[in-house]
Motif scaffolding. Structure first.
Motif, PDB file in Angstrom:
ATOM      1  N   GLU A 176       0.761  -1.162  -0.106  1.00  0.00           N
ATOM      2  CA  GLU A 176       0.011   0.142  -0.068  1.00  0.00           C
ATOM      3  C   GLU A 176       0.690   1.114   0.050  1.00  0.00           C
ATOM      4  O   GLU A 176       0.426   2.322  -0.338  1.00  0.00           O
ATOM      5  CB  GLU A 176      -0.981  -0.020   1.285  1.00  0.00           C
ATOM      6  CG  GLU A 176      -0.346   0.158   2.607  1.00  0.00           C
ATOM      7  CD  GLU A 176       0.006  -1.344   3.192  1.00  0.00           C
ATOM      8  OE1 GLU A 176       0.389  -1.118   4.441  1.00  0.00           O
ATOM      9  OE2 GLU A 176       0.166  -2.129   2.307  1.00  0.00           O
ATOM     10  N   LYS A 177       2.350   1.098   0.470  1.00  0.00           N
ATOM     11  CA  LYS A 177       2.952   2.308   0.298  1.00  0.00           C
ATOM     12  C   LYS A 177       3.864   2.466  -0.908  1.00  0.00           C
ATOM     13  O   LYS A 177       4.557   3.387  -1.390  1.00  0.00           O
ATOM     14  CB  LYS A 177       4.067   2.248   1.469  1.00  0.00           C
ATOM     15  CG  LYS A 177       3.359   2.329   2.918  1.00  0.00           C
ATOM     16  CD  LYS A 177       4.352   1.869   3.990  1.00  0.00           C
ATOM     17  CE  LYS A 177       3.776   1.911   5.363  1.00  0.00           C
ATOM     18  NZ  LYS A 177       4.872   2.004   6.369  1.00  0.00           N
TER      19      LYS A 177
ATOM     20  N   ASN B  94       4.616   3.818  -4.601  1.00  0.00           N
ATOM     21  CA  ASN B  94       4.344   4.840  -5.142  1.00  0.00           C
ATOM     22  C   ASN B  94       4.165   4.876  -6.906  1.00  0.00           C
ATOM     23  O   ASN B  94       4.310   5.973  -7.555  1.00  0.00           O
ATOM     24  CB  ASN B  94       5.389   6.050  -4.904  1.00  0.00           C
ATOM     25  CG  ASN B  94       6.575   5.780  -5.189  1.00  0.00           C
ATOM     26  OD1 ASN B  94       6.875   4.576  -5.888  1.00  0.00           O
ATOM     27  ND2 ASN B  94       7.536   6.421  -4.745  1.00  0.00           N
TER      28      ASN B  94
ATOM     29  N   LEU C  59       2.118   2.470  -8.413  1.00  0.00           N
ATOM     30  CA  LEU C  59       0.763   1.880  -8.553  1.00  0.00           C
ATOM     31  C   LEU C  59      -0.186   2.445  -9.806  1.00  0.00           C
ATOM     32  O   LEU C  59      -0.975   1.734 -10.426  1.00  0.00           O
ATOM     33  CB  LEU C  59       0.162   1.190  -7.449  1.00  0.00           C
ATOM     34  CG  LEU C  59       0.711   0.380  -6.655  1.00  0.00           C
ATOM     35  CD1 LEU C  59       0.080   0.094  -5.385  1.00  0.00           C
ATOM     36  CD2 LEU C  59       1.648  -0.656  -7.150  1.00  0.00           C
ATOM     37  N   ASP C  60       0.018   3.809 -10.009  1.00  0.00           N
ATOM     38  CA  ASP C  60      -1.086   4.447 -10.514  1.00  0.00           C
ATOM     39  C   ASP C  60      -0.476   4.836 -12.051  1.00  0.00           C
ATOM     40  O   ASP C  60      -1.248   5.489 -12.779  1.00  0.00           O
ATOM     41  CB  ASP C  60      -1.429   5.799  -9.930  1.00  0.00           C
ATOM     42  CG  ASP C  60      -0.283   6.697  -9.580  1.00  0.00           C
ATOM     43  OD1 ASP C  60       0.900   6.258  -9.768  1.00  0.00           O
ATOM     44  OD2 ASP C  60      -0.430   7.980  -9.238  1.00  0.00           O
TER      45      ASP C  60
ATOM     46  N   GLU D   8      -5.506  -3.105  -4.970  1.00  0.00           N
ATOM     47  CA  GLU D   8      -4.608  -2.112  -4.420  1.00  0.00           C
ATOM     48  C   GLU D   8      -4.162  -1.209  -5.653  1.00  0.00           C
ATOM     49  O   GLU D   8      -4.364   0.021  -5.350  1.00  0.00           O
ATOM     50  CB  GLU D   8      -3.275  -2.513  -3.613  1.00  0.00           C
ATOM     51  CG  GLU D   8      -2.703  -1.448  -2.844  1.00  0.00           C
ATOM     52  CD  GLU D   8      -3.508  -0.869  -1.650  1.00  0.00           C
ATOM     53  OE1 GLU D   8      -3.107   0.310  -1.172  1.00  0.00           O
ATOM     54  OE2 GLU D   8      -4.232  -1.772  -1.317  1.00  0.00           O
ATOM     55  N   VAL D   9      -3.948  -1.878  -6.677  1.00  0.00           N
ATOM     56  CA  VAL D   9      -3.639  -1.010  -7.714  1.00  0.00           C
ATOM     57  C   VAL D   9      -5.015  -0.106  -8.274  1.00  0.00           C
ATOM     58  O   VAL D   9      -4.886   1.182  -8.599  1.00  0.00           O
ATOM     59  CB  VAL D   9      -3.323  -1.763  -9.141  1.00  0.00           C
ATOM     60  CG1 VAL D   9      -3.126  -0.908 -10.390  1.00  0.00           C
ATOM     61  CG2 VAL D   9      -2.036  -2.455  -8.838  1.00  0.00           C
TER      62      VAL D   9
ATOM     63  N   ARG E 262      -7.370   0.674  -6.193  1.00  0.00           N
ATOM     64  CA  ARG E 262      -7.750   1.708  -5.276  1.00  0.00           C
ATOM     65  C   ARG E 262      -6.808   3.077  -5.504  1.00  0.00           C
ATOM     66  O   ARG E 262      -7.163   4.094  -5.463  1.00  0.00           O
ATOM     67  CB  ARG E 262      -7.339   1.131  -3.914  1.00  0.00           C
ATOM     68  CG  ARG E 262      -7.825   2.017  -2.821  1.00  0.00           C
ATOM     69  CD  ARG E 262      -7.685   1.236  -1.342  1.00  0.00           C
ATOM     70  NE  ARG E 262      -6.498   1.222  -0.935  1.00  0.00           N
ATOM     71  CZ  ARG E 262      -5.631   1.996  -0.418  1.00  0.00           C
ATOM     72  NH1 ARG E 262      -5.986   3.136  -0.218  1.00  0.00           N
ATOM     73  NH2 ARG E 262      -4.447   1.740   0.047  1.00  0.00           N
ATOM     74  N   HIS E 263      -5.688   2.623  -5.814  1.00  0.00           N
ATOM     75  CA  HIS E 263      -4.604   3.699  -6.275  1.00  0.00           C
ATOM     76  C   HIS E 263      -4.992   4.698  -7.397  1.00  0.00           C
ATOM     77  O   HIS E 263      -5.101   5.891  -7.355  1.00  0.00           O
ATOM     78  CB  HIS E 263      -3.120   3.312  -6.182  1.00  0.00           C
ATOM     79  CG  HIS E 263      -2.403   3.268  -5.176  1.00  0.00           C
ATOM     80  ND1 HIS E 263      -2.710   2.221  -4.133  1.00  0.00           N
ATOM     81  CD2 HIS E 263      -1.448   3.869  -4.345  1.00  0.00           C
ATOM     82  CE1 HIS E 263      -1.678   2.449  -3.042  1.00  0.00           C
ATOM     83  NE2 HIS E 263      -1.017   3.298  -3.185  1.00  0.00           N
ATOM     84  N   ARG E 264      -5.760   4.039  -8.283  1.00  0.00           N
ATOM     85  CA  ARG E 264      -5.947   4.816  -9.417  1.00  0.00           C
ATOM     86  C   ARG E 264      -7.078   5.473  -9.281  1.00  0.00           C
ATOM     87  O   ARG E 264      -7.438   6.339 -10.187  1.00  0.00           O
ATOM     88  CB  ARG E 264      -6.069   3.594 -10.811  1.00  0.00           C
ATOM     89  CG  ARG E 264      -4.489   2.996 -10.966  1.00  0.00           C
ATOM     90  CD  ARG E 264      -4.685   2.089 -12.233  1.00  0.00           C
ATOM     91  NE  ARG E 264      -3.284   1.828 -12.767  1.00  0.00           N
ATOM     92  CZ  ARG E 264      -3.110   1.251 -13.718  1.00  0.00           C
ATOM     93  NH1 ARG E 264      -4.072   1.119 -14.580  1.00  0.00           N
ATOM     94  NH2 ARG E 264      -1.847   1.038 -14.045  1.00  0.00           N
ATOM     95  N   ARG E 265      -8.150   5.040  -8.529  1.00  0.00           N
ATOM     96  CA  ARG E 265      -9.337   5.576  -8.404  1.00  0.00           C
ATOM     97  C   ARG E 265      -9.051   6.980  -7.484  1.00  0.00           C
ATOM     98  O   ARG E 265      -9.986   7.860  -7.523  1.00  0.00           O
ATOM     99  CB  ARG E 265     -10.254   4.981  -7.196  1.00  0.00           C
ATOM    100  CG  ARG E 265     -11.134   3.919  -8.062  1.00  0.00           C
ATOM    101  CD  ARG E 265     -12.328   3.371  -7.267  1.00  0.00           C
ATOM    102  NE  ARG E 265     -11.966   2.842  -5.989  1.00  0.00           N
ATOM    103  CZ  ARG E 265     -11.413   1.619  -5.888  1.00  0.00           C
ATOM    104  NH1 ARG E 265     -11.591   0.632  -6.779  1.00  0.00           N
ATOM    105  NH2 ARG E 265     -11.232   1.138  -4.593  1.00  0.00           N
ATOM    106  N   ARG E 266      -7.972   7.223  -6.810  1.00  0.00           N
ATOM    107  CA  ARG E 266      -7.471   8.441  -6.161  1.00  0.00           C
ATOM    108  C   ARG E 266      -7.460   9.620  -7.278  1.00  0.00           C
ATOM    109  O   ARG E 266      -7.482  10.864  -6.825  1.00  0.00           O
ATOM    110  CB  ARG E 266      -6.274   8.346  -5.343  1.00  0.00           C
ATOM    111  CG  ARG E 266      -6.473   7.354  -4.233  1.00  0.00           C
ATOM    112  CD  ARG E 266      -5.076   7.263  -3.734  1.00  0.00           C
ATOM    113  NE  ARG E 266      -5.187   6.466  -2.455  1.00  0.00           N
ATOM    114  CZ  ARG E 266      -4.065   6.271  -1.548  1.00  0.00           C
ATOM    115  NH1 ARG E 266      -2.922   6.680  -1.964  1.00  0.00           N
ATOM    116  NH2 ARG E 266      -4.394   5.297  -0.605  1.00  0.00           N
TER     117      ARG E 266
END
Length: 323
Positions: free
Chosen positions: A261-262, A264, A266-267, A316-317, A319-323
């Motif tokens: 989750e840490k 940087n 993944l997006d 997790e990928v 989730r990061h991309r939805r940000r």
């Protein structure tokens, strides 16, 4: 001079006639006649046909003049078989290409079987009634519940095609690569997660890796019909080419230096590399990654199944991309 002999004055004893055989020996020498032609020897024809069918099933229709070995290896061009009522029905609903559907004699026709038969008939797939022994052989002893679907050998894409799929869709590339994942069920489970979280394809090495087999089709619940799978002769070379094309390569391993989750990266354009359960990533593959991450767990759990680990990473990928 011997008694009863010639000149003895006594008449010689008359011998009784020898008992004959009644002609049995003469008839025995006559033989059984000419060998009947092949089309009249039904026992020979049936045996030859059975052996030919079994040989074609093992080799995918190809014949060889070489002497058969004790252990036969399935040809890459040989068809695969999906067994089980739910997997067969899901495959037909998903439009999985199929050549034939095998149904056991005197099967209990529930709603799944009836719908599968209807879908196969609508698509022009051959319907064949066979004995359960035949189904056992086709599915290699797997659970078939009286139904099996024959699918052609999978046609793998080139690794570059996975990037092209993302570019044509106007999306950020997301590819899942498998390193030494040898269980087809894990490949099928990863295919389900990859489809659910928007991956553009799977990459598998051509050696020491599971391929798109009947077991993978069965576990994927039909998602392999819409997800592209590419195959690379050398996984590390393919990963290097992805990096040169601008993709980040992130490996999953319990010995990773960063928690998932840490991370940087993944997006961005991404390749997630999933290693085998227990062994993780091979040394060369790990060295080919931009980053190796771990999934934090309680100490009691030594490792995660490859399919489970891939599902967590893909979530997790997303989730990061939805940000």
């Amino acid at each position: 001079m011997a008694a009863g002999g010639r000149g003895s004055g006594r008449p010689a004893k008359k011998k009784s006639p020898t008992k004959g055989t009644g002609g049995n020996k003469r008839r025995g020498l006559e033989g059984r006649g000419a060998t009947p032609p092949a089309h009249l020897r039904h026992w020979h024809k049936d045996k030859a046909r059975t052996e030919r069918v079994e040989r074609e099933e093992r080799t995918g229709g190809k014949t060889s003049a070489a002497r058969p070995q004790t252990r036969t290896r399935r040809s890459e061009d040989a068809p695969e078989y999906i067994g089980g009522r739910n997997p067969v029905l899901e495959a037909l609903r998903a439009g999985v290409p199929a050549a034939a559907m095998y149904v056991a004699l005197r099967i209990d026709n529930d709603d799944r079987v009836k719908e599968a038969v209807r879908l196969a008939a609508e698509r022009g797939i051959a319907l064949l009634e066979v004995g359960r022994e035949k189904l056992d052989r086709l599915t290699e002893g797997g659970i078939h519940q009286g139904v099996a679907l024959q699918i052609p050998a999978y046609e793998y894409a080139h690794p570059d095609d996975l990037v092209s799929i993302a570019q044509e869709a106007g999306e950020v590339p997301l590819i899942v690569a498998l390193d030494s994942v040898t269980d087809p069920r894990n490949l099928g489970a990863i295919a389900r997660s990859a489809t659910a979280f928007g991956a553009h394809g799977l990459l598998v090495p051509s050696r020491r890796s599971a391929g798109v087999t009947g077991g993978a089709w069965k576990t994927s619940a039909g998602t392999l019909a819409t997800l592209t799978v590419a195959r690379a002769s050398n996984l590390t070379s393919a990963l290097r080419e992805y990096r040169e094309a601008g993709l980040f390569v992130v490996g999953l391993d319990g010995e990773g230096s960063v928690d998932l989750e840490k991370a940087n990266l993944l997006d961005g354009p991404l390749v997630i590399v999933v290693g085998s359960e227990g062994k993780g990533l091979s040394r060369l593959v790990a060295e080919s990654c931009d980053l190796v991450v771990r999934i934090p767990m309680h100490a009691a759990a030594e490792s995660l199944n490859a399919g489970v680990a891939a599902g967590i990473a893909l979530y997790e990928v997303a989730r990061h991309r939805r940000r």
